[in-house]
Enzyme design. Structure first.
Site, PDB file in Angstrom:
ATOM      1  CB  CYS A  59      -0.391   1.473  -2.211  1.00  0.00           C
ATOM      2  SG  CYS A  59      -1.140   2.049  -0.679  1.00  0.00           S
ATOM      3  CG  ASN A  60       1.710  -1.652  -4.531  1.00  0.00           C
ATOM      4  OD1 ASN A  60       2.470  -0.690  -4.442  1.00  0.00           O
ATOM      5  ND2 ASN A  60       1.662  -2.602  -3.606  1.00  0.00           N
ATOM      6  NE  ARG A  61      -3.236  -4.739  -7.740  1.00  0.00           N
ATOM      7  CZ  ARG A  61      -2.474  -5.460  -8.577  1.00  0.00           C
ATOM      8  NH1 ARG A  61      -2.747  -5.462  -9.883  1.00  0.00           N
ATOM      9  NH2 ARG A  61      -1.484  -6.194  -8.130  1.00  0.00           N
TER      10      ARG A  61
ATOM     11  N   GLY B 251       3.469   7.570   4.730  1.00  0.00           N
ATOM     12  CA  GLY B 251       2.280   6.969   4.131  1.00  0.00           C
ATOM     13  C   GLY B 251       1.742   5.812   4.943  1.00  0.00           C
ATOM     14  CE  LYS B 252      -3.999   1.093   4.757  1.00  0.00           C
ATOM     15  NZ  LYS B 252      -5.187   0.755   3.931  1.00  0.00           N
ATOM     16  CG  MET B 253       2.950   0.604   2.180  1.00  0.00           C
ATOM     17  SD  MET B 253       2.370  -1.068   2.551  1.00  0.00           S
ATOM     18  CE  MET B 253       0.645  -0.749   2.896  1.00  0.00           C
TER      19      MET B 253
ATOM     20  N   GLY C  45       9.360   8.318   5.570  1.00  0.00           N
ATOM     21  CA  GLY C  45       8.076   8.240   4.889  1.00  0.00           C
ATOM     22  C   GLY C  45       6.941   8.528   5.855  1.00  0.00           C
TER      23      GLY C  45
ATOM     24  CD  GLN D 209      -3.342  -3.062   2.583  1.00  0.00           C
ATOM     25  OE1 GLN D 209      -2.145  -3.204   2.341  1.00  0.00           O
ATOM     26  NE2 GLN D 209      -3.839  -1.936   3.056  1.00  0.00           N
TER      27      GLN D 209
ATOM     28  CB  SER E 242       0.686  -8.748  -4.199  1.00  0.00           C
ATOM     29  OG  SER E 242      -0.721  -8.755  -4.210  1.00  0.00           O
TER      30      SER E 242
END
Length: 279
Positions: A120-122, A267-269, A265, A186, A179
């Protein structure tokens, strides 16, 4: 005639915690007739006798043999620290397609080994190559084609590291130091999955990249077992849940159990957040 075989000499090199074993076997002089030697030389194919054709994709065994050459490890990627979300979205690769993406990266021939880590972040590509300039040009071309973004935009949003800097970065990622929530767990699971995928039959990891990722997983486990980095909030979702509970009385003058919540939202989060709030 030489009746005994001389022992092999094995040297174990430790390159930034990545063991590389190189075995040297002494050459035993050949004792035989000249005609036999000349015949063997004549039967050896040369580059002139090989017909030119399209460049075939190298097999996994060929990539493993190439790993004994003068390769170095590199990483090119983007993350929440370097790129806007709209740029990250254009390069995101689902886990089921990590091996397919890495196969496309090594297909050009300039890169020997590759592994894709996309979360998700990279989005990061770890690769090994003997010619950094040609490898970088090949990878940039692939990223531009995949994302549809101009090279100038990619250069503004991506980072590139080589050698020890690449290793240090991956260890920081695996340890949760890079992170959004320091120490989140995770990412360690995601790095582990990256390692497992790269050593699969259709993976593009060889000795260099597979050992690099394996050492990163070991480092991430050690960080969490020997330090307190994983205590407290270990994800964005858990941090949001804890913050909401902490601010409930201060902002709403209500206990958190009596407050009404709206989660925006899908999404997964968001799913993780709803699960945490329900518990």
């Amino acid at each position: 005639m030489v009746s005994s075989i001389l022992p092999c000499l094995t040297i174990l090199l430790i390159l930034h915690q990545i063991p590389v074993c190189i075995t040297f076997t002494p050459i035993i002089p050949y004792v035989g007739s000249c005609s036999t030697s000349c015949s063997a030389l004549r039967s050896t194919p040369t580059s002139d006798s090989i017909e030119s054709g399209t460049k075939k994709k190298r097999t996994k065994e060929e990539r493993l043999r190439a790993a004994t050459k003068g390769l170095n490890v590199h990483v090119v990627g983007l993350s929440i620290h370097h790129a806007a979300v709209e740029v990250r979205e254009k390069l995101a690769v689902p886990e089921a397609s990590w091996n397919e993406a890495s196969a496309e990266i090594v297909a050009g021939g300039e890169i020997e080994e590759a592994a894709v880590l996309s979360t998700c972040n990279r989005f990061e590509v770890y690769y090994a190559a003997s010619d950094p300039r040609k490898a970088m040009a090949s990878l940039t071309k692939y990223l531009a084609k995949r994302s549809g973004l101009p090279v100038s935009t990619l250069r503004k949003n991506t980072f590139a590291l080589s050698g020890d800097d690449c290793v240090d970065h991956l260890f920081r990622v695996s340890g949760g130091l890079d992170s959004l929530i320091v120490g989140e767990g995770q990412i360690l699971s995601q790095v582990r999955q990256c390692h497992l995928h790269c050593i699969e039959e259709d993976g593009s990891g060889g000795k260099m990249i597979s050992r690099l990722l394996n050492q990163a997983v070991a480092a991430g486990k050690r960080v969490r077992s020997e330090t307190g980095i994983s205590k407290g909030s270990v994800s964005i979702s858990s941090a949001a849940a804890e913050l909401s509970e902490m601010r409930s009385m201060q902002d709403l003058q209500l206990p958190f159990s009596e407050a009404r919540l709206a989660v925006v939202g899908a999404g997964k989060m968001t799913r993780l957040l709803v699960t945490l709030l329900a518990s």
